[in-house]
Design a protein around this motif. Structure first.
Motif, PDB file in Angstrom:
ATOM      1  N   PRO A  31       8.172   1.479  -2.312  1.00  0.00           N
ATOM      2  CA  PRO A  31       6.530   0.837  -1.191  1.00  0.00           C
ATOM      3  C   PRO A  31       6.261   2.260  -0.193  1.00  0.00           C
ATOM      4  O   PRO A  31       4.614   1.798  -0.378  1.00  0.00           O
ATOM      5  CB  PRO A  31       7.474  -0.175  -0.691  1.00  0.00           C
ATOM      6  N   GLU A  32       7.101   3.174   0.000  1.00  0.00           N
ATOM      7  CA  GLU A  32       5.726   3.803   0.798  1.00  0.00           C
ATOM      8  C   GLU A  32       5.421   5.275   0.033  1.00  0.00           C
ATOM      9  O   GLU A  32       4.166   6.032   0.459  1.00  0.00           O
ATOM     10  CB  GLU A  32       7.354   5.277   1.357  1.00  0.00           C
ATOM     11  N   ASP A  33       5.337   4.981  -1.294  1.00  0.00           N
ATOM     12  CA  ASP A  33       4.655   5.732  -2.569  1.00  0.00           C
ATOM     13  C   ASP A  33       3.696   5.329  -2.702  1.00  0.00           C
ATOM     14  O   ASP A  33       2.729   5.765  -4.020  1.00  0.00           O
ATOM     15  CB  ASP A  33       5.422   6.496  -2.935  1.00  0.00           C
ATOM     16  N   THR A  34       3.332   3.534  -2.871  1.00  0.00           N
ATOM     17  CA  THR A  34       2.383   2.856  -3.525  1.00  0.00           C
ATOM     18  C   THR A  34       0.646   3.265  -3.448  1.00  0.00           C
ATOM     19  O   THR A  34       0.297   3.200  -4.640  1.00  0.00           O
ATOM     20  CB  THR A  34       2.858   1.880  -3.656  1.00  0.00           C
ATOM     21  N   ALA A  35       0.597   3.484  -2.236  1.00  0.00           N
ATOM     22  CA  ALA A  35      -0.853   3.941  -2.049  1.00  0.00           C
ATOM     23  C   ALA A  35      -1.091   4.844  -2.587  1.00  0.00           C
ATOM     24  O   ALA A  35      -1.954   4.761  -3.313  1.00  0.00           O
ATOM     25  CB  ALA A  35      -0.797   3.576  -0.636  1.00  0.00           C
ATOM     26  N   ASN A  36      -0.505   5.600  -2.494  1.00  0.00           N
ATOM     27  CA  ASN A  36      -1.086   7.266  -2.937  1.00  0.00           C
ATOM     28  C   ASN A  36      -0.589   7.670  -3.995  1.00  0.00           C
ATOM     29  O   ASN A  36      -1.628   8.041  -5.056  1.00  0.00           O
ATOM     30  CB  ASN A  36      -0.067   8.381  -2.633  1.00  0.00           C
ATOM     31  N   ASN A  57       5.924  -4.315  -3.818  1.00  0.00           N
ATOM     32  CA  ASN A  57       4.513  -2.921  -2.961  1.00  0.00           C
ATOM     33  C   ASN A  57       3.526  -3.585  -3.174  1.00  0.00           C
ATOM     34  O   ASN A  57       2.307  -2.639  -3.259  1.00  0.00           O
ATOM     35  CB  ASN A  57       5.172  -1.379  -3.672  1.00  0.00           C
ATOM     36  N   GLU A  59       1.500  -4.784  -0.266  1.00  0.00           N
ATOM     37  CA  GLU A  59       1.029  -3.773   0.386  1.00  0.00           C
ATOM     38  C   GLU A  59       0.238  -2.390   0.504  1.00  0.00           C
ATOM     39  O   GLU A  59      -0.670  -1.841   0.559  1.00  0.00           O
ATOM     40  CB  GLU A  59       1.907  -3.952   1.792  1.00  0.00           C
ATOM     41  N   GLY A  60       1.450  -0.947  -0.387  1.00  0.00           N
ATOM     42  CA  GLY A  60       0.820  -0.341  -0.670  1.00  0.00           C
ATOM     43  C   GLY A  60      -0.137  -0.459  -1.932  1.00  0.00           C
ATOM     44  O   GLY A  60      -1.005   0.055  -1.555  1.00  0.00           O
ATOM     45  N   GLU A  63      -3.188  -1.642   0.143  1.00  0.00           N
ATOM     46  CA  GLU A  63      -3.843   0.019   0.509  1.00  0.00           C
ATOM     47  C   GLU A  63      -4.083   0.476   0.054  1.00  0.00           C
ATOM     48  O   GLU A  63      -5.284   1.652   0.319  1.00  0.00           O
ATOM     49  CB  GLU A  63      -2.686   0.274   1.804  1.00  0.00           C
ATOM     50  N   GLY A  64      -4.249   1.496  -1.131  1.00  0.00           N
ATOM     51  CA  GLY A  64      -4.293   1.969  -2.261  1.00  0.00           C
ATOM     52  C   GLY A  64      -5.775   1.927  -2.670  1.00  0.00           C
ATOM     53  O   GLY A  64      -6.825   2.157  -3.367  1.00  0.00           O
TER      54      GLY A  64
END
Length: 276
Positions: A31-36, A57, A59-60, A63-64
C-alpha cells in the motif's frame, strides 16, 4: 520513452464502454508504494489501473491517479471474497469509492465465484443495480468457469469481462471461446505466469528475433489474441518496458509457436474449489 497513450488500443465491451487493452496491475504492490507505482505507470502512458479490495491498496491507487482527469483513467476494482451477497456487495463498493476518492469505478468485478457458498448469483443482481445507479460503468467477473457464467447470465446481464489466469502455459481456449460466443471480453491475469514462462527457449528465440524481451513477446501475444492485459511491476524500468510492445508484431507462425506451449499449468488456485 514516448507516451504510449495514443498507441494502446481499446476494446469495446458489450455495453459500449471502451477499456484500454493494456493496463497496469497493482496486485502485491505494498500500500505504501502503490501511489508512486501508479504515477510511474501513468507517466509511461498507462491509462488503465487494475486493483481489488483484497489488495488493500485502493487508497494508493486513488492517490496515484489524482491530478489526472478522471475520465482519462480506467479504474477496475474487485469485490472482496468475504463480501458476497446483495447488500454486502453494494456496501463494499461504497468503501472502495471512498478509498479511491471517486464517484464511480469504470469496472467492478466479482473477484472469485466461491461456488461452495452459492451466493454469486445474488451478488450479481446487486452488481446490476450498481450499474444502473451509475456507480460502475461496466460490471464483470473474475475466475468464473462456464457453469458459473451460465448461472449469472440467467439471472441478469452477461458480464462485460471475465478476468482469468491466462498465459502461454495456461491458454484456456475453451473458456475463451465461451467468452467469444457470449460477447464477454477476456482479461488475463498472471499474463507471464509470474515469470515462469520467461526462461522458455521458444520465447527466448522469438525475443531475439524481434530485439525484445521474452516478457514483451508474451504481452504482444496477448494483445494479438485480443486479450486485455495488465502486467504488474514495481520496477520503473520494467513498467516502461512492458508497455513498449506496439512497435512490432508476431507473425502467424510465431503465434502458433507460442500456442504450442500450452500445458494446462496454473500458478494460482482452481476457481471450482477456491473459497478464499
Amino acid at each position: 520513452m514516448a507516451d504510449m497513450t495514443s498507441t494502446v488500443p481499446g476494446v469495446r465491451l458489450n455495453n459500449g464502454v471502451t477499456i484500454p487493452q493494456f493496463g497496469f496491475g497493482v496486485f502485491q504492490i505494498p500500500p505504501e508504494d502503490t501511489a508512486n507505482a501508479v504515477r510511474t505507470a501513468l507517466d509511461a502512458g498507462y491509462r488503465h489501473i487494475d486493483t481489488a479490495q483484497m489488495y488493500r491498496n485502493e487508497e494508493g491507487v486513488g492517490e496515484g491517479i489524482r491530478g489526472v482527469p478522471r475520465e482519462e483513467v480506467f479504474v477496475t476494482t474487485k469485490l472482496a471474497n468475504d463480501a458476497h451477497g446483495h447488500d454486502n456487495a453494494i456496501t463494499a463498493l461504497e468503501g472502495s469509492l471512498q478509498r479511491l476518492g471517486t464517484d464511480y469505478v469504470d469496472l467492478y468485478l466479482i473477484h472469485w465465484p466461491r461456488p461452495a457458498h452459492g451466493r454469486y448469483t445474488e451478488t450479481w443482481l446487486a452488481f446490476e443495480e450498481i450499474l444502473k445507479a451509475g456507480k460502475a460503468r461496466a460490471i464483470g467477473v473474475s475466475n468464473f468457469q462456464p457453469a458459473h457464467l451460465d448461472d449469472i447470465r440467467e439471472a441478469g446481464p452477461a458480464p462485460a469481462v471475465n478476468q482469468i489466469e491466462l498465459h502461454p502455459y495456461l491458454q484456456q481456449r475453451e473458456l475463451s471461446e465461451y467468452h467469444r460466443e457470449h460477447s464477454i471480453a477476456t482479461e488475463a491475469w498472471s499474463p507471464i505466469a509470474q515469470g515462469e514462462v520467461l526462461g522458455d527457449p521458444v520465447l527466448a528465440d522469438l525475443a531475439g528475433a524481434h530485439g525484445k524481451t521474452p516478457a514483451q513477446v508474451v504481452l504482444r501475444w496477448h494483445i494479438q489474441l485480443g486479450n486485455i492485459v495488465f502486467p504488474k511491476s514495481s520496477t520503473p524500468e520494467r513498467v516502461r518496458e512492458n508497455i513498449d510492445i506496439f512497435d512490432f508484431e508476431l507473425g502467424e507462425d510465431e503465434m502458433t509457436a507460442v500456442e504450442k506451449l500450452d500445458r494446462g499449468h496454473r500458478t494460482g488456485p482452481d476457481p471450482d474449489t477456491f473459497e478464499g
